[in-house]
Enzyme design. Structure first.
Site, PDB file in Angstrom:
ATOM      1  N   ASN A 265     -54.267   5.951  18.924  1.00  0.00           N
ATOM      2  CA  ASN A 265     -53.737   6.038  17.568  1.00  0.00           C
ATOM      3  C   ASN A 265     -52.517   5.142  17.394  1.00  0.00           C
ATOM      4  O   ASN A 265     -51.597   5.142  18.230  1.00  0.00           O
ATOM      5  CB  ASN A 265     -53.341   7.492  17.259  1.00  0.00           C
ATOM      6  CG  ASN A 265     -52.875   7.668  15.829  1.00  0.00           C
ATOM      7  OD1 ASN A 265     -53.658   7.548  14.902  1.00  0.00           O
ATOM      8  ND2 ASN A 265     -51.584   7.947  15.638  1.00  0.00           N
ATOM      9  N   GLU A 266     -52.500   4.346  16.318  1.00  0.00           N
ATOM     10  CA  GLU A 266     -51.327   3.550  15.911  1.00  0.00           C
ATOM     11  C   GLU A 266     -50.599   2.988  17.131  1.00  0.00           C
ATOM     12  O   GLU A 266     -49.431   3.322  17.388  1.00  0.00           O
ATOM     13  CB  GLU A 266     -50.412   4.407  15.045  1.00  0.00           C
ATOM     14  CG  GLU A 266     -51.130   4.926  13.799  1.00  0.00           C
ATOM     15  CD  GLU A 266     -50.276   5.803  12.900  1.00  0.00           C
ATOM     16  OE1 GLU A 266     -49.090   6.044  13.236  1.00  0.00           O
ATOM     17  OE2 GLU A 266     -50.793   6.273  11.865  1.00  0.00           O
TER      18      GLU A 266
ATOM     19  N   ARG B 186     -62.566  12.957  12.611  1.00  0.00           N
ATOM     20  CA  ARG B 186     -61.739  12.267  13.616  1.00  0.00           C
ATOM     21  C   ARG B 186     -60.864  13.325  14.276  1.00  0.00           C
ATOM     22  O   ARG B 186     -60.110  14.030  13.606  1.00  0.00           O
ATOM     23  CB  ARG B 186     -60.892  11.175  12.969  1.00  0.00           C
ATOM     24  CG  ARG B 186     -60.025  10.361  13.948  1.00  0.00           C
ATOM     25  CD  ARG B 186     -59.390   9.191  13.213  1.00  0.00           C
ATOM     26  NE  ARG B 186     -58.553   8.348  14.050  1.00  0.00           N
ATOM     27  CZ  ARG B 186     -57.206   8.334  14.033  1.00  0.00           C
ATOM     28  NH1 ARG B 186     -56.558   9.168  13.201  1.00  0.00           N
ATOM     29  NH2 ARG B 186     -56.521   7.534  14.804  1.00  0.00           N
TER      30      ARG B 186
ATOM     31  N   HIS C 144     -54.701   2.201   8.644  1.00  0.00           N
ATOM     32  CA  HIS C 144     -54.141   3.436   8.112  1.00  0.00           C
ATOM     33  C   HIS C 144     -53.360   3.087   6.853  1.00  0.00           C
ATOM     34  O   HIS C 144     -52.476   2.229   6.884  1.00  0.00           O
ATOM     35  CB  HIS C 144     -53.245   4.111   9.144  1.00  0.00           C
ATOM     36  CG  HIS C 144     -54.007   4.615  10.336  1.00  0.00           C
ATOM     37  ND1 HIS C 144     -53.390   5.317  11.365  1.00  0.00           N
ATOM     38  CD2 HIS C 144     -55.313   4.542  10.668  1.00  0.00           C
ATOM     39  CE1 HIS C 144     -54.306   5.639  12.276  1.00  0.00           C
ATOM     40  NE2 HIS C 144     -55.475   5.166  11.868  1.00  0.00           N
TER      41      HIS C 144
ATOM     42  N   GLU D  50     -57.085   6.501   8.424  1.00  0.00           N
ATOM     43  CA  GLU D  50     -56.167   7.527   7.919  1.00  0.00           C
ATOM     44  C   GLU D  50     -55.676   7.076   6.557  1.00  0.00           C
ATOM     45  O   GLU D  50     -55.470   5.894   6.318  1.00  0.00           O
ATOM     46  CB  GLU D  50     -54.939   7.715   8.822  1.00  0.00           C
ATOM     47  CG  GLU D  50     -55.138   8.471  10.095  1.00  0.00           C
ATOM     48  CD  GLU D  50     -53.798   8.769  10.784  1.00  0.00           C
ATOM     49  OE1 GLU D  50     -52.753   8.800  10.083  1.00  0.00           O
ATOM     50  OE2 GLU D  50     -53.794   8.957  12.001  1.00  0.00           O
TER      51      GLU D  50
ATOM     52  N   TYR E 283     -50.905   4.114   4.040  1.00  0.00           N
ATOM     53  CA  TYR E 283     -49.865   4.979   3.478  1.00  0.00           C
ATOM     54  C   TYR E 283     -48.993   4.141   2.548  1.00  0.00           C
ATOM     55  O   TYR E 283     -49.521   3.485   1.649  1.00  0.00           O
ATOM     56  CB  TYR E 283     -49.081   5.663   4.602  1.00  0.00           C
ATOM     57  CG  TYR E 283     -49.930   6.652   5.391  1.00  0.00           C
ATOM     58  CD1 TYR E 283     -50.195   7.924   4.893  1.00  0.00           C
ATOM     59  CD2 TYR E 283     -50.488   6.305   6.613  1.00  0.00           C
ATOM     60  CE1 TYR E 283     -50.982   8.832   5.587  1.00  0.00           C
ATOM     61  CE2 TYR E 283     -51.284   7.204   7.323  1.00  0.00           C
ATOM     62  CZ  TYR E 283     -51.524   8.464   6.806  1.00  0.00           C
ATOM     63  OH  TYR E 283     -52.312   9.355   7.499  1.00  0.00           O
TER      64      TYR E 283
ATOM     65  N   TRP F 267     -56.296  11.922   6.201  1.00  0.00           N
ATOM     66  CA  TRP F 267     -55.362  12.732   6.988  1.00  0.00           C
ATOM     67  C   TRP F 267     -54.807  13.817   6.086  1.00  0.00           C
ATOM     68  O   TRP F 267     -54.234  13.503   5.048  1.00  0.00           O
ATOM     69  CB  TRP F 267     -54.231  11.882   7.540  1.00  0.00           C
ATOM     70  CG  TRP F 267     -53.396  12.684   8.488  1.00  0.00           C
ATOM     71  CD1 TRP F 267     -52.382  13.544   8.179  1.00  0.00           C
ATOM     72  CD2 TRP F 267     -53.556  12.759   9.907  1.00  0.00           C
ATOM     73  NE1 TRP F 267     -51.890  14.146   9.295  1.00  0.00           N
ATOM     74  CE2 TRP F 267     -52.600  13.683  10.382  1.00  0.00           C
ATOM     75  CE3 TRP F 267     -54.424  12.160  10.820  1.00  0.00           C
ATOM     76  CZ2 TRP F 267     -52.476  13.989  11.735  1.00  0.00           C
ATOM     77  CZ3 TRP F 267     -54.293  12.460  12.155  1.00  0.00           C
ATOM     78  CH2 TRP F 267     -53.327  13.369  12.607  1.00  0.00           C
TER      79      TRP F 267
END
Length: 463
Positions: free
Chosen positions: A167-168, A90, A234, A263, A236, A292
């Site tokens: 992105n995001e 990516r 994503h 991610e 996290y 990531w």
């Protein structure tokens, strides 16, 4: 809670309001939509799964690379990422709204480099990060304009390129607009004639702690006339437990909607994601993941670098985990079949001659890349007999202490120098006079051509 974003360049940091809610959904994947993509010329969604144009499943296994901030590092980075076994990368791009714009010619060069390294290329615009909350962030509509502006670099690349629109695309403010904004951007790209697979990120800095994408993914998918949109979460701090990872991903699996983890990291300032669960559940469900990130993180999140200073020989603890650990890239990645051959290349002097009467099989073994401590190889299996082969077992013995690290196009086992390969579904059939190709990366120095090459127990001509 305010944290420094993990997804920015070496000295470019973005303050983000992180989120620590939990409740999201279950295991990953892609089963059952009864819709068929209209554009079947390349990567596409079929029955909720990502497949190639020939119908073979494709499961993304790779990492993110910050091209926009480190353009000079990209050629070597892509080669290193591939050498470690990835099948996808990516790539961070900029529309020019927050960082220097990546031009059409630059994007064309990135795609060419991805293809040269046999990597599927997921391209993303980073300028949308945290829209509505982050100063300077731009809308998905602006990102769509960028993709249309550089369409010349994308034309004809449907089998090799996925467009990750932005992105995001929303922070923790204004995320309620995610559904309408995402559907509109998808429609804009389709109206402009872009039939590539599209990837859309979740709001809430990509983590969807509000379940906005989860609740509205079907609406967005239905807004795509090509039925060719994949959802990206994503993971996290919101995903600190196996239960949280499983719940979110399983919701999409059960709904028959395509999803991957676009991610994730092994740690973050907003919490400690369960990377083991992410890797294990992705493999269990056959879902993609893209960690990531390769290198170049700054602003306090340098711990997310996989390779210290872009040096592939200096993998960090996180790099070792994602590439070489259980359910990691080396163990689970399979190269896209678009990079494999269905027959010998007459321009390739090492390709087997299907008219060779010396044997019913001919095997060409080639070292395609060598970096001293390891190498990449290709094996072309030619059926020189008069009848097709349906299923096969290939054996060879390495000349030295080489050890296969990752193999695509087949399944491998090794005992000492002896290697045995059996096919994947898409390489099992070799027509009379035809051939298939497998590829691999290996540890150790390439010591020369292997010996004892047999197919289904019979000796093969080698070259």
């Amino acid at each position: 809670m305010t944290a420094t974003s993990r997804s920015r360049g070496s000295t470019r940091t973005i303050g983000l309001t992180a989120v620590l809610a939990l409740l999201l959904g279950s295991v990953v994947a892609v089963f059952g939509l009864g819709q068929t993509a209209h554009a079947a010329t390349g990567l596409r969604v079929s029955d909720g799964r990502v497949v190639e144009a020939n119908g073979s499943d494709f499961v993304m296994r790779g990492v993110n690379h910050p091209h926009s901030w480190f353009t000079d590092r990209t050629p070597q980075a892509l080669a290193d990422i591939k050498a470690l076994g990835a099948n996808t990368v990516r790539v961070v791009l900029s529309s020019g709204d927050r960082w220097e714009r990546n031009s059409e010619s630059d994007v064309a060069a990135v795609i060419s480099q991805c293809r040269a390294n046999r990597l599927i290329c997921v391209l993303e615009v980073h300028d949308t990060t945290g829209y509505g909350e982050q100063d300077g962030a731009v809308s998905l509509d602006t990102a769509a304009d960028y993709w249309i502006d550089i369409a010349g670099a994308l034309e004809g690349q449907e089998s090799y390129v996925v467009i990750n629109i932005g992105n995001e695309p929303h922070g923790n403010q204004g995320y309620e607009r995610w559904t309408a904004d995402t559907a509109a951007a998808v429609g804009k790209l389709r109206d402009a004639g872009l039939d590539h697979m599209l990837m859309v990120d979740a709001p809430n800095w990509g983590q969807d702690w509000t379940n906005t994408m989860r609740a509205n993914a079907q609406t967005v998918f239905d807004a795509d006339p090509d039925g060719n949109t994949v959802f990206s979460i994503h993971m996290y701090g919101v995903y600190e437990t196996r239960a949280a990872v499983s719940d979110y991903l399983n919701h999409f699996v059960q709904a028959g909607l395509p999803i991957l983890v676009g991610e994730f990291g092994h740690y973050h300032s907003d919490g400690d994601p369960d990377e083991d669960a992410i890797l294990e559940l992705s493999e269990e469900l056959g879902l993609g993941y893209l960690g990531w990130s390769w290198s170049g993180n700054g602003g306090g999140v340098e711990y997310l670098d996989m390779a210290a200073g872009f040096d592939a020989s200096a993998l960090t603890e996180w790099g070792e985990r994602i590439f070489n650990g259980p359910d990691g890239i080396a163990e689970t990645a399979r190269e896209a079949t678009v990079f494999g051959g269905s027959g010998p290349d007459p321009a390739d002097p090492t390709a087997p001659d299907p008219t060779d009467p010396a044997a019913d099989c001919a095997v060409a073994y080639t070292v395609t890349n060598n970096w001293g401590s390891g190498f990449q190889g290709a094996v072309r299996i030619g059926n020189t007999g008069a009848t097709p082969l349906d299923g096969w077992t290939l054996d060879w013995t390495f000349a030295g202490t080489e050890t296969v690290q990752n193999l695509w196009g087949g399944r491998v086992s090794q005992s000492g120098p002896a290697v045995t390969v059996t096919p994947e579904a898409h390489t099992a059939h070799i027509p009379a006079g035809g051939a298939v190709e497998i590829g691999f990366t290996a540890n150790g120095s390439a010591a020369g051509a292997p010996s004892g090459v047999t197919l289904n127990g019979a000796s093969c001509a080698t070259g």
